[in-house]
Write an enzyme that holds these catalytic residues in place. Structure first.
Site, PDB file in Angstrom:
ATOM      1  N   HIS A  18       0.844  -1.212   0.000  1.00  0.00           N
ATOM      2  CA  HIS A  18       0.000   0.000   0.000  1.00  0.00           C
ATOM      3  C   HIS A  18       0.876   1.259   0.000  1.00  0.00           C
ATOM      4  O   HIS A  18       0.613   2.214  -0.733  1.00  0.00           O
ATOM      5  CB  HIS A  18      -0.860   0.060   1.275  1.00  0.00           C
ATOM      6  CG  HIS A  18      -1.858  -1.043   1.448  1.00  0.00           C
ATOM      7  ND1 HIS A  18      -1.853  -1.886   2.535  1.00  0.00           N
ATOM      8  CD2 HIS A  18      -2.897  -1.439   0.675  1.00  0.00           C
ATOM      9  CE1 HIS A  18      -2.860  -2.739   2.436  1.00  0.00           C
ATOM     10  NE2 HIS A  18      -3.502  -2.497   1.315  1.00  0.00           N
ATOM     11  N   LYS A  43     -16.315  -6.039  11.758  1.00  0.00           N
ATOM     12  CA  LYS A  43     -16.274  -6.847  12.984  1.00  0.00           C
ATOM     13  C   LYS A  43     -15.164  -7.892  12.886  1.00  0.00           C
ATOM     14  O   LYS A  43     -14.615  -8.321  13.873  1.00  0.00           O
ATOM     15  CB  LYS A  43     -17.621  -7.548  13.181  1.00  0.00           C
ATOM     16  CG  LYS A  43     -18.641  -6.662  13.870  1.00  0.00           C
ATOM     17  CD  LYS A  43     -19.963  -7.395  14.048  1.00  0.00           C
ATOM     18  CE  LYS A  43     -21.050  -6.675  13.288  1.00  0.00           C
ATOM     19  NZ  LYS A  43     -21.869  -7.498  12.441  1.00  0.00           N
ATOM     20  N   ARG A  92      -2.461  -5.875  -8.071  1.00  0.00           N
ATOM     21  CA  ARG A  92      -1.320  -6.777  -7.882  1.00  0.00           C
ATOM     22  C   ARG A  92      -1.200  -7.759  -9.031  1.00  0.00           C
ATOM     23  O   ARG A  92      -0.252  -7.736  -9.792  1.00  0.00           O
ATOM     24  CB  ARG A  92      -1.474  -7.552  -6.563  1.00  0.00           C
ATOM     25  CG  ARG A  92      -1.203  -6.701  -5.345  1.00  0.00           C
ATOM     26  CD  ARG A  92      -1.622  -7.391  -4.089  1.00  0.00           C
ATOM     27  NE  ARG A  92      -3.052  -7.665  -4.113  1.00  0.00           N
ATOM     28  CZ  ARG A  92      -3.766  -8.057  -3.074  1.00  0.00           C
ATOM     29  NH1 ARG A  92      -3.193  -8.269  -1.926  1.00  0.00           N
ATOM     30  NH2 ARG A  92      -5.061  -8.256  -3.184  1.00  0.00           N
ATOM     31  N   SER A 130      -2.838  -7.955   3.299  1.00  0.00           N
ATOM     32  CA  SER A 130      -3.009  -7.772   4.749  1.00  0.00           C
ATOM     33  C   SER A 130      -3.265  -9.120   5.417  1.00  0.00           C
ATOM     34  O   SER A 130      -2.797  -9.380   6.529  1.00  0.00           O
ATOM     35  CB  SER A 130      -4.179  -6.819   5.016  1.00  0.00           C
ATOM     36  OG  SER A 130      -3.920  -5.567   4.440  1.00  0.00           O
TER      37      SER A 130
END
Ligand code: PNS
Length: 170
Positions: A18, A43, A92, A130
């Site tokens: 990023h 959540k 990507r 991530s």
């Protein structure tokens, strides 16, 4: 006219992939707003929205042309509220393409003035996500060269709070 681009994402957590897009984007735009999405899946996020804002603000604390904000709801509405018309996204591999195309076309349908600009991820980050970072960290692996130290520090802090060394993402 100041050219502002909004760089949206979940950033749970931000990676050097990023950061590479943001740094290269700074050569094209006068200002970049890093917009961190609260979404339905929030959540399931490892870091809270406040933590993600704080981590990214720390990383770019010396960069006056970068703003960091959370956003709720539709991206098109957020971009409009910032008087911007450009969304910046990284690509990507071909696997990203379908989702990105769908999202950019849906956003264009909702706001025809909005342009999505894609930058190809630098090759050395093309495998990085991530989720991969969270998996490696939770299993005790090294993420050196993949995320800034502040991410690792925050991750370990959260693990200590939870008093566990294995994290479930479910
Ligand atoms: O980093 P991510 O998770 O790939 O980012 C996806 C994000 C946050 C850019 C996307 O889910 C988004 O724009 N969410 C906001 C809600 C919205 O506008 N949805 C319609 C887009 S088609």
């Amino acid at each position: 006219m100041i050219k502002t681009a909004v760089y949206p994402g979940s950033f749970d957590p931000i990676t050097y992939g990023h950061i590479n897009i943001i740094e290269r984007g700074m050569k094209l735009f006068d200002k970049i707003i890093i917009a961190i999405s609260y979404n339905q899946s929030d959540k399931k996020s490892f870091f809270s929205i406040e933590e993600r804002v704080s981590i990214i603000k720390k990383i770019f604390k010396n960069e006056k042309r970068i703003a960091v904000e959370p956003f709720k709801g539709l991206l098109v509405d957020y971009v409009k509220s910032k008087n911007a018309e450009i969304v910046l996204r990284g690509l990507r591999t071909v696997a990203d393409f379908e989702f990105e195309l769908q999202m950019s076309l849906a956003n264009k349908k909702m706001n025809s003035k909005l342009e999505t600009i894609f930058m190809m991820t630098e090759g050395k980050y093309s495998f990085l996500s991530s989720s991969i970072i969270k998996e490696i960290l939770s299993l005790g692996g090294s993420v050196r060269d993949l995320v800034p130290d502040v991410v690792v520090e925050k991750f370990n802090e959260r693990l200590r709070e939870r008093k566990t060394d294995i994290v479930s993402w479910e």
